[in-house]
Design a protein around this motif. Sequence first.
Motif, PDB file in Angstrom:
ATOM      1  N   PHE A   1     -14.582 100.141 -54.632  1.00  0.00           N
ATOM      2  CA  PHE A   1     -15.179 100.967 -55.670  1.00  0.00           C
ATOM      3  C   PHE A   1     -14.093 101.427 -56.638  1.00  0.00           C
ATOM      4  CE2 PHE A   1     -18.964 101.465 -53.017  1.00  0.00           C
ATOM      5  CZ  PHE A   1     -19.961 101.525 -53.986  1.00  0.00           C
ATOM      6  N   LYS A   2     -14.319 101.164 -57.936  1.00  0.00           N
ATOM      7  CA  LYS A   2     -13.391 101.538 -58.990  1.00  0.00           C
ATOM      8  C   LYS A   2     -13.987 102.655 -59.850  1.00  0.00           C
ATOM      9  CE  LYS A   2     -10.283  98.256 -58.208  1.00  0.00           C
ATOM     10  NZ  LYS A   2      -8.860  98.541 -57.871  1.00  0.00           N
TER      11      LYS A   2
ATOM     12  N   VAL B   1     -14.783 103.999 -63.207  1.00  0.00           N
ATOM     13  CA  VAL B   1     -14.935 103.384 -64.530  1.00  0.00           C
ATOM     14  C   VAL B   1     -15.320 104.392 -65.614  1.00  0.00           C
ATOM     15  CG1 VAL B   1     -15.467 101.091 -63.641  1.00  0.00           C
ATOM     16  CG2 VAL B   1     -17.331 102.721 -63.989  1.00  0.00           C
ATOM     17  N   LYS B   2     -15.751 105.597 -65.206  1.00  0.00           N
ATOM     18  CA  LYS B   2     -16.079 106.649 -66.167  1.00  0.00           C
ATOM     19  C   LYS B   2     -15.556 107.974 -65.644  1.00  0.00           C
ATOM     20  CE  LYS B   2     -20.541 104.610 -67.524  1.00  0.00           C
ATOM     21  NZ  LYS B   2     -22.004 104.855 -67.553  1.00  0.00           N
TER      22      LYS B   2
ATOM     23  N   GLU C   1     -23.620 108.028 -59.980  1.00  0.00           N
ATOM     24  CA  GLU C   1     -23.321 106.798 -59.254  1.00  0.00           C
ATOM     25  C   GLU C   1     -22.678 105.751 -60.158  1.00  0.00           C
ATOM     26  OE1 GLU C   1     -26.304 105.258 -56.537  1.00  0.00           O
ATOM     27  OE2 GLU C   1     -27.282 107.233 -56.509  1.00  0.00           O
ATOM     28  N   ASP C   2     -23.109 105.695 -61.428  1.00  0.00           N
ATOM     29  CA  ASP C   2     -22.552 104.665 -62.310  1.00  0.00           C
ATOM     30  C   ASP C   2     -21.186 105.035 -62.887  1.00  0.00           C
ATOM     31  OD1 ASP C   2     -23.255 106.519 -64.213  1.00  0.00           O
ATOM     32  OD2 ASP C   2     -24.716 105.249 -65.243  1.00  0.00           O
ATOM     33  N   ASP C   3     -20.627 106.167 -62.458  1.00  0.00           N
ATOM     34  CA  ASP C   3     -19.234 106.467 -62.792  1.00  0.00           C
ATOM     35  C   ASP C   3     -18.286 105.576 -61.984  1.00  0.00           C
ATOM     36  OD1 ASP C   3     -19.985 108.496 -64.538  1.00  0.00           O
ATOM     37  OD2 ASP C   3     -19.883 110.047 -62.989  1.00  0.00           O
ATOM     38  N   LEU C   4     -18.842 104.951 -60.947  1.00  0.00           N
ATOM     39  CA  LEU C   4     -18.073 104.082 -60.065  1.00  0.00           C
ATOM     40  C   LEU C   4     -18.686 102.681 -60.074  1.00  0.00           C
ATOM     41  CD1 LEU C   4     -17.900 106.699 -57.218  1.00  0.00           C
ATOM     42  CD2 LEU C   4     -15.918 105.922 -58.516  1.00  0.00           C
ATOM     43  N   LYS C   5     -17.847 101.672 -59.950  1.00  0.00           N
ATOM     44  CA  LYS C   5     -18.318 100.289 -59.982  1.00  0.00           C
ATOM     45  C   LYS C   5     -17.784  99.537 -58.774  1.00  0.00           C
ATOM     46  CE  LYS C   5     -18.367  96.123 -62.888  1.00  0.00           C
ATOM     47  NZ  LYS C   5     -17.883  95.524 -64.171  1.00  0.00           N
TER      48      LYS C   5
ATOM     49  N   VAL D   1     -16.586  96.239 -57.007  1.00  0.00           N
ATOM     50  CA  VAL D   1     -16.014  94.945 -57.367  1.00  0.00           C
ATOM     51  C   VAL D   1     -15.446  94.281 -56.114  1.00  0.00           C
ATOM     52  CG1 VAL D   1     -15.436  95.773 -59.681  1.00  0.00           C
ATOM     53  CG2 VAL D   1     -13.716  95.888 -57.857  1.00  0.00           C
TER      54      VAL D   1
ATOM     55  N   GLU E   1     -22.067  99.774 -49.874  1.00  0.00           N
ATOM     56  CA  GLU E   1     -22.583  99.815 -51.239  1.00  0.00           C
ATOM     57  C   GLU E   1     -23.223 101.161 -51.584  1.00  0.00           C
ATOM     58  OE1 GLU E   1     -25.774  98.287 -48.486  1.00  0.00           O
ATOM     59  OE2 GLU E   1     -23.634  97.924 -48.789  1.00  0.00           O
TER      60      GLU E   1
END
Length: 333
Positions: free
Chosen positions: A7-8, A10-11, A19-23, A25, A311
């Motif tokens: 988990f990176k 990204v925001k 949740e979408d602050d992390l991505k 990969v 996930e």
Amino acid sequence: MAVARVFKLVKRFEGFPKEDDLKLVEEKLASPKEGEILCNTLYLSVDPYMRVFVDDLPLGSTMIGEVIARVAESKSPDFKKGDLVASFQGWTSAFLTTADKAAKITHLPEGVPESVALGTLGMTGRTAYFGLLDVAGPVKSGETVLVSGAAGAVGTVVGQIAKIKGCRVIGYAGSDQKVEMLKALGYDEAFNYKKVDLSETLGKAAPNGVNIYFDNVGGNFSDVVLMKHMSMFGRVAICGFISQYNNKSDDTSKGEILYGSILAKELRVRGFHEATYAANAEKKKEANEQLAEWVKQGKLKYKETVTEGFENAAKAFVGLFTGVHHGKAVVKV
């Protein structure tokens, strides 16, 4: 060649994490070189402190945190395949590291889940141990101990250690279910702070004042406690201030009004970090062994919320700030 899911960040978190602050990969891992170990993560930790510390991370960094893992391959004389280790590798399903950045776990009693090494028998357990016994200590039998955020990873352990030491223990949590859990753990008094008047209930539960306040939440809750309900020469261990973590910097309580109360009652107020104490190998060993012994004796119970699936780590992290977890929150990879 091993492949890790990672988990990176990204925001930047703005207010409550999303949740979408992390991505999620994938990254390829090389085979271990001399002195290195390759590990597969079993459990990762989600903790409130991450909300604050992540502000210093560059975007694209691996999300921070401690993991429990099994050694899959070793080129180090200190580790062998199958060893259970703890390491601050962040949110990754596998990792390659040097031997000095992993700690072998040997203190888990038989039958205790490996995940507990992230909680009651890990960093959060040691936080409770050091915070109560060293920072707020010496703890005397018969003293009154107040714990805010009492149903969390640290709070559940603090209250039980205080009971082991013969104290009267009062806790506040955010739901009726959590209140019942605290009573089952031995808390003498437990309240849902969302349904009661803090000052009124605390005045009745601790008519002679609070000797030790273990603070996990900060904010208005702590303002009321320090201004009105501490005993003379009371001690305050500041472990966290979760009520303020998602505020903008200009929204945080500055607490100037508290100085008069601290001075008048000669309070000892101290913030602390577990890492300061755990850096001393002997202190860390002492805490690990004592906590494990209390678990074996049945005096210390562990409480955890386990989220299944790597996930779902971001979802589990967000849940820290919405009150869905009881005890220590971990993710099973």
